[in-house]
Design a protein around this motif. Structure first.
Motif, PDB file in Angstrom:
ATOM      1  N   ASP A  18      32.190   3.455  45.978  1.00  0.00           N
ATOM      2  CA  ASP A  18      31.847   3.821  47.504  1.00  0.00           C
ATOM      3  C   ASP A  18      30.735   5.124  47.271  1.00  0.00           C
ATOM      4  N   ARG A  19      31.226   5.892  46.438  1.00  0.00           N
ATOM      5  CA  ARG A  19      30.484   7.222  46.214  1.00  0.00           C
ATOM      6  C   ARG A  19      28.903   6.773  45.761  1.00  0.00           C
ATOM      7  N   ARG A  20      28.859   5.922  44.852  1.00  0.00           N
ATOM      8  CA  ARG A  20      27.367   5.510  44.473  1.00  0.00           C
ATOM      9  C   ARG A  20      26.750   4.879  45.637  1.00  0.00           C
ATOM     10  N   LYS A  21      27.287   4.167  46.493  1.00  0.00           N
ATOM     11  CA  LYS A  21      26.833   3.676  47.790  1.00  0.00           C
ATOM     12  C   LYS A  21      26.452   4.661  48.993  1.00  0.00           C
ATOM     13  N   LEU A  22      27.380   5.527  48.835  1.00  0.00           N
ATOM     14  CA  LEU A  22      27.307   6.641  49.911  1.00  0.00           C
ATOM     15  C   LEU A  22      25.997   7.646  49.512  1.00  0.00           C
ATOM     16  N   LYS A  23      25.701   7.687  48.100  1.00  0.00           N
ATOM     17  CA  LYS A  23      24.614   8.487  47.773  1.00  0.00           C
ATOM     18  C   LYS A  23      23.383   7.789  47.984  1.00  0.00           C
ATOM     19  N   ALA A  24      23.466   6.422  47.947  1.00  0.00           N
ATOM     20  CA  ALA A  24      22.104   5.440  48.016  1.00  0.00           C
ATOM     21  C   ALA A  24      21.818   5.755  49.614  1.00  0.00           C
ATOM     22  N   ASP A  25      22.871   5.632  50.470  1.00  0.00           N
ATOM     23  CA  ASP A  25      22.690   5.346  51.744  1.00  0.00           C
ATOM     24  C   ASP A  25      22.082   6.818  52.381  1.00  0.00           C
ATOM     25  N   ILE A  26      22.454   7.845  51.929  1.00  0.00           N
ATOM     26  CA  ILE A  26      21.896   9.063  52.070  1.00  0.00           C
ATOM     27  C   ILE A  26      20.752   9.412  51.706  1.00  0.00           C
ATOM     28  N   SER A  27      20.199   9.064  50.509  1.00  0.00           N
ATOM     29  CA  SER A  27      18.948   8.982  50.040  1.00  0.00           C
ATOM     30  C   SER A  27      17.893   8.038  50.901  1.00  0.00           C
ATOM     31  N   ALA A  28      18.338   7.050  51.348  1.00  0.00           N
ATOM     32  CA  ALA A  28      17.425   6.129  52.175  1.00  0.00           C
ATOM     33  C   ALA A  28      17.325   6.666  53.508  1.00  0.00           C
TER      34      ALA A  28
END
Length: 598
Positions: A18-28
């Protein structure tokens, strides 16, 4: 959204995936952030918590908390940064400036109105409607509020900087800020702090701060009064006043200032009278507003959409001034003492009316007051789901004379800002051409361009090339260079004129848990439609559950949510049954391809 205290449902540490997904969502969501900045916001080894909360209106949100400070909050699968993040990255979002006294209004839950926006010499930031943006104060680049743009930058300029500018979701000193370390915003010098403009004019800050706040308040009040003239608005004047007083009373109670007891003698309405009014509105709403097909019904929706609308004219329903103090306690009394309803807590802090005893003696013998008979919609047979007759509003396209076209309309004594119908524009342009003998002698279908028409209708690149225009081209150019307006007439009400386009009914499809599809319908109130009645009609058509949900950033609008992709059925209902023109419905192209073609 965070003007009142929210309830925490859960607080857990985030997982690695979920941490990696959050980072990807913030980047997008915020592509301007670099890889190092993303790592600083979402570190790989430090503890990051996921907090599930319920806002005071029942909205479910997710917070992402680092070092006890909320960094982002997620609403309807969209990430918004908090002021703690924006203080570290003030250029993350497009920014609107305002005066320091306006901040108090934003903290209290108000939106940023355009008269309070301070326009820098570089002009307004370019945003589209719904874009995430921030609000700063004059002479400090540190943002103090976060929200979404109510209109695009172009519409802000075309509306003359009047109306709602930013729908504020979170502000400095609100309850989300208080969930963190409660630090103050840093002092970030504003290079453009000098020479700022307010709606295009230069002023001294000390001379206009209070003036702009007053303009902002007047604009918000005018907008509310105009919305009150719309029959489909579910929050009446009495309801809005009651909600505002309820909010103030709750804030005072939380602060423990004890002013309520000190001013007990000054209350306009004793507890006994308010208790009687509360019971009357409750019985009135059950007997004439609520249908069996609407159950279960959120208690907040029941209060907002039904009880407040049953309040007699000239009175204000204020639960805080009753002996119950809270809606939940009043409904518990109605359940235990009168056996009128059965209330169940769906989730923590969210209650719903799940059953009504229609045969209750007190409800059966209650008579709907005569003064509100015309507003009520009696439903003696609770199973038929009958709804009141509906007539669509009459919508007329209008045009306002712009400064560029004013010379063309001077002969007809139409100055800048005069609103005309398309037929009037055609007539005035035709008379101008005839009076100046500009009809081409060799071809009557063409009009010779004189200096006035050249300045008003031609582009600079056409000045030396275009010597004549066809009549249709002449009319279309004239209309295209005028400010678009519209007039809407609801049955039984005076005409209402506004600048811009008529806001369409928006139909969209969203995904919920387990990839389930739901259909969302917005802006029904604009056309005088009752969202509750539309939801009930759709339930009968598609045999699927529907609910009403408040729209973030809007005080008097709700959206209808129904299970599945029901765009075909919604379109058929609006076009065939309610007679809404297709051009005022947005999103019909998103219907499933295998559906029935219209």
């Amino acid at each position: 959204m965070f003007a009142r205290q929210f309830r925490v449902r859960s607080n857990t540490a985030i997982k690695g995936s979920d941490r990696r997904k959050l980072k990807a969502d913030i980047s997008a969501a915020f592509p301007s952030l670099t890889a190092d900045e993303l790592t600083e916001l979402v570190p790989n080894k430090e503890e990051l918590n996921v907090v599930k909360i319920y806002a005071h209106k029942g909205d479910a949100l997710t917070l992402y908390v680092l070092h006890k400070n909320p960094l982002f909050f997620e609403l309807e699968k969209r990430l918004y940064p908090t002021v703690y993040v924006l203080w570290r990255y003030p250029a993350l979002l497009p920014t609107f400036r305002t005066w320091p006294p306006v901040l108090q209004k934003l903290v209290g839950g108000a939106d940023l109105m355009l008269p309070g926006v301070v326009v820098p010499s570089s002009g307004l930031p370019e945003v589209k409607r719904g874009d995430c943006c921030s609000v700063t104060l004059v002479n400090n680049r540190a943002p103090v509020a976060v929200g979404s743009a109510a209109v695009s930058s172009g519409e802000m300029r075309s509306l003359g900087m009047k109306g709602r500018g930013v729908c504020v979701l979170h502000a400095y000193m609100d309850n989300l800020w208080a969930f963190g370390d409660k630090s103050a915003p840093p002092s970030l010098p504003d290079a453009e702090g000098e020479g700022l403009e307010v709606n295009g004019e230069e002023y001294e800050a000390d001379d206009i701060e209070e003036e702009e706040v007053e303009k902002c308040e007047e604009e918000e009040q005018e907008e509310q009064e105009e919305q009150e003239r719309t029959p489909g608005a579910k929050v009446t004047n009495q309801a809005r006043s009651g909600l505002e007083e309820l909010s103030l009373a709750e804030q005072e109670e939380e602060r423990g200032d004890g002013e309520e007891e000190a001013n007990q003698d000054d209350l306009k309405m004793p507890q006994e009278i308010m208790d009687a009014l509360l019971l009357r509105c409750f019985l009135h709403a059950l007997k004439s507003k609520v249908k069996k097909s609407e159950l279960p019904l959120l208690t907040s929706t029941f209060l907002r959409n039904h009880m407040f609308s049953c309040c007699p004219s000239g009175t204000q329903l204020d639960i805080k001034k009753s002996s119950y103090k809270k809606l939940s306690k009043f409904l518990q009394a109605m359940q235990k003492q009168h056996n009128l309803v059965r209330v169940r807590e769906l989730t923590k802090g969210v209650e719903s009316i799940v059953e009504v005893d229609w045969k209750n003696r007190e409800l059966r013998y209650f008579k709907v007051p005569e003064e509100t008979d015309d507003e009520a919609s009696p439903a003696p047979d609770r199973g038929d789901g009958a709804e009141p007759p509906y007539r669509p509003p009459e919508i007329t396209a209008l045009y306002s004379v712009s400064s560029r076209l004013e010379p063309l309309f001077l002969d007809a004594k139409k100055r800048k800002g005069t609103i005309l119908q398309p037929e009037e524009v055609r007539h005035i342009v035709t008379e101008y051409v005839k009076n100046n003998e500009l009809v081409d002698e060799n071809n009557k279908n063409y009009v010779t361009i004189n200096p006035t028409l050249c300045d008003c209708l031609l582009e600079k690149s056409e000045y030396q090339e275009v010597e004549s225009l066809k009549w249709d081209d002449l009319f279309s150019r004239a209309l295209g260079r005028m400010q678009e307006c519209y007039q809407v007439v609801y049955p039984g009400h005076a005409p209402i004129r506004k600048k811009g386009h008529m806001e369409p009914i928006d139909i969209s499809v969203a995904s919920r848990g387990s990839n389930k599809k739901v259909t969302l319908i917005k802006n029904l109130e604009v056309y005088g439609l009752d969202p509750a009645a539309v939801g009930t009609a759709l339930q009968r058509r598609v045999q699927a559950s529907s609910v009403l949900q408040p729209i973030p950033g809007s005080k008097d609008k709700v959206l209808v949510q129904i299970q599945g992709n029901q765009i075909h059925q919604v379109g058929n209902l609006l076009i065939d049954h309610y007679q809404i023109p297709r051009k005022y419905i947005q999103g019909l192209d998103k219907a499933p391809k295998g559906g029935k073609k219209k």
